[in-house]
Scaffold this motif. Structure first.
Motif, mmCIF file in Angstrom:
data_model
loop_
_atom_site.group_PDB
_atom_site.id
_atom_site.type_symbol
_atom_site.label_atom_id
_atom_site.label_comp_id
_atom_site.label_asym_id
_atom_site.label_seq_id
_atom_site.Cartn_x
_atom_site.Cartn_y
_atom_site.Cartn_z
ATOM 1 N N ASP A 183 -76.205 13.729 -62.556
ATOM 2 C CA ASP A 183 -75.297 14.433 -61.656
ATOM 3 C C ASP A 183 -75.051 15.904 -61.991
ATOM 4 O O ASP A 183 -74.360 16.586 -61.234
ATOM 5 N N ALA A 184 -75.606 16.397 -63.099
ATOM 6 C CA ALA A 184 -75.399 17.806 -63.437
ATOM 7 C C ALA A 184 -76.027 18.737 -62.409
ATOM 8 O O ALA A 184 -75.543 19.856 -62.194
ATOM 9 N N SER A 185 -77.094 18.301 -61.761
ATOM 10 C CA SER A 185 -77.756 19.115 -60.739
ATOM 11 C C SER A 185 -78.552 18.195 -59.826
ATOM 12 O O SER A 185 -78.923 17.088 -60.226
ATOM 13 N N PRO A 186 -78.844 18.628 -58.587
ATOM 14 C CA PRO A 186 -79.561 17.758 -57.649
ATOM 15 C C PRO A 186 -80.958 17.391 -58.158
ATOM 16 O O PRO A 186 -81.669 18.216 -58.731
ATOM 17 N N LYS A 187 -81.337 16.148 -57.946
ATOM 18 C CA LYS A 187 -82.664 15.656 -58.309
ATOM 19 C C LYS A 187 -83.329 15.062 -57.066
ATOM 20 O O LYS A 187 -82.666 14.753 -56.072
ATOM 21 N N ARG A 188 -84.636 14.892 -57.162
ATOM 22 C CA ARG A 188 -85.401 14.231 -56.099
ATOM 23 C C ARG A 188 -85.990 12.955 -56.703
ATOM 24 O O ARG A 188 -86.742 13.014 -57.670
#
Length: 255
Positions: A183-188
Motif C-alpha cells: 500500500d505504500a504506492s500503487p502496484k499492478r
C-alpha cells in the motif's frame, strides 16, 4: 516497454490432470508463440502467471521449454497449482528470467525502468493459494528497492472476483498483510487461475486476471452461478508502459 501476459497454458504430454485442457493445446500454444513473434515491435518481456503445465511431469516441462524456445525475449513465470516446483525449476530454470534461489519459485526482473516481482502463491496439493510470512517477508524486502512502476505476478488473485465459487479457490491466506505491504504506492497485479479475463481497481492498485488458451469460463458480472466452460474467443493482454508511468492495456486476439 511492452509486456505480454500469458497464463494457464495447461500443457501436458500424456494426461490432463484437470481433465479439461483441450487435446490440441500444444498447437494452440504454438499459435500464440507465432503471434508474439509477429508483433512489431515485439514484447520486451513475456510473463506467465502460473499453470504452465497440467500435471507437472518432467516431460510436460520439456514440451513447454520446446514450445517457448522460439521466443527471443526473456520469459518470467510463477508456478500455479497444477505445476510442480522441483520439475519446473529443474527443466525450465535456465530459461526463466530472474528466478530466485530457495524453496519458493519467486522471481525478480528490472528492465526499462520497471520492476517485476513474481510471487509463488502455491499450496502443495491444494487449488487455493497462500502467502505465508516467509513469502511476504521476501516481497517486503524486494519492494524496498523497486521502481515506482512495479508489477506483481502471482497465480492466485488476492482480490475478490465477486463469484463465490471462484473466490473460495483464490488467495485464502495472507491477503491482509499483502495489502499492507504493497500500500505504500500503487502496484499492478497480474494473475491467472480463474480462466476468465477480469480487470479491477483494488484500493490504489490495478489488478488483472488473464484468460486461458486451454479452457475458459464466461460468466455474467454479479452472477453466483457455478462456473461452466464456454467456447469464447481467446486473447492475451499487452501492457504498454509509457515514459510518464501510465500503462495502456491492449488485448491481442488469437483465433
Amino acid at each position: 516497454m511492452l509486456i505480454a501476459h500469458l497464463s494457464d497454458l495447461h500443457l501436458y504430454t500424456r494426461r490432463s490432470e484437470t481433465g479439461q485442457a483441450r487435446a490440441d493445446i500444444r498447437c494452440v500454444v504454438e499459435q500464440i508463440v507465432s503471434d508474439l513473434l509477429s508483433l512489431e515491435p515485439r514484447p520486451d518481456l513475456v510473463v506467465i502467471s502460473g499453470d504452465l503445465a497440467d500435471g507437472g511431469t518432467d516431460e510436460d516441462y520439456r514440451l513447454i521449454r520446446q514450445l517457448l524456445a522460439p521466443l527471443p525475449m526473456p520469459i518470467m513465470a510463477v508456478p500455479g497449482n497444477h505445476d510442480r516446483r522441483e520439475a519446473m525449476r529443474h527443466i525450465l530454470g535456465e530459461r526463466l528470467a530472474g528466478l530466485q534461489a530457495g524453496r519458493f519459485l519467486h522471481s525478480r526482473v528490472d528492465v526499462g525502468g520497471v520492476t517485476l516481482l513474481g510471487l509463488d502463491s502455491v499450496i502443495v496439493g491444494k487449488p487455493q493459494g497462500a502467502l505465508c510470512s516467509e513469502r511476504l517477508d521476501w516481497l517486503a524486502r524486494e519492494l524496498e528497492k523497486a521502481e515506482p512502476l512495479t508489477f506483481l505476478i502471482m497465480h492466485h488473485p488476492p482480490f475478490m472476483t465477486g463469484n463465490p465459487h471462484w473466490d473460495a479457490y483464490s488467495l485464502i491466506e495472507g491477503q491482509e498483510r499483502f495489502m499492507a505491504i504493497i500500500d505504500a504506492s500503487p502496484k499492478r497485479i497480474l494473475c491467472g487461475h480463474i480462466h476468465q479475463p477480469l480487470h479491477i481497481h483494488w484500493g490504489a492498485h490495478y489488478g488483472a486476471i488473464a484468460g486461458s488458451p486451454a479452457f475458459q469460463y464466461h460468466l455474467v458480472p454479479g452472477s453466483t452461478a457455478a462456473p461452466t466452460e464456454s467456447q469464447v474467443a481467446y486473447s492475451y493482454p499487452l501492457h504498454h508502459c509509457q515514459p510518464d508511468g501510465s500503462v495502456l492495456v491492449h488485448l491481442r486476439h488469437v483465433t
